[in-house]
Design a protein around this motif. Sequence first.
Motif, PDB file in Angstrom:
ATOM      1  N   GLU A  31      54.654  72.461  42.581  1.00 36.94           N
ATOM      2  CA  GLU A  31      55.079  71.539  43.641  1.00 36.94           C
ATOM      3  C   GLU A  31      55.475  70.178  43.072  1.00 36.94           C
ATOM      4  N   GLU A  32      54.705  69.680  42.112  1.00 37.87           N
ATOM      5  CA  GLU A  32      55.051  68.403  41.478  1.00 37.87           C
ATOM      6  C   GLU A  32      56.372  68.507  40.722  1.00 37.87           C
ATOM      7  N   HIS A  39      58.774  70.533  41.499  1.00 36.66           N
ATOM      8  CA  HIS A  39      59.820  70.613  42.522  1.00 36.66           C
ATOM      9  C   HIS A  39      60.121  69.228  43.100  1.00 36.66           C
ATOM     10  N   GLN A  40      59.088  68.440  43.333  1.00 35.70           N
ATOM     11  CA  GLN A  40      59.296  67.083  43.842  1.00 35.70           C
ATOM     12  C   GLN A  40      60.060  66.235  42.831  1.00 35.70           C
ATOM     13  N   ALA A  74      65.786  64.065  47.453  1.00 36.18           N
ATOM     14  CA  ALA A  74      64.494  63.720  48.086  1.00 36.18           C
ATOM     15  C   ALA A  74      64.711  62.855  49.299  1.00 36.18           C
TER      16      ALA A  74
END
Length: 83
Positions: A70-71, A73-74, A83
């Motif tokens: 997830e990090e 991907h962010q 974003a």
Amino acid sequence: MSLLITDECINCDVCEPECPNNAIAQGEEIYEIDPNLCTQCVGHYDEPQCQQVCPVDCILIDPAHPETQEELHQKYLVITGKA
């Protein structure tokens, strides 16, 4: 986690153009990966492209920069302006 290039690197130049985030650049002696730009190709590909093309398998997970999927991907979203 970001990736890192070990000192087994032979400077063959194949990894740098494969990186979609421009995280790989020539260092003083070998190629280096900027951990702030490396997403392990999350968001772009299913597998890190630099690892796929490296003929000496010298690109490993960097334990100094732990990140979840997830990090990563962010980080991809921020780098690509999505974003």
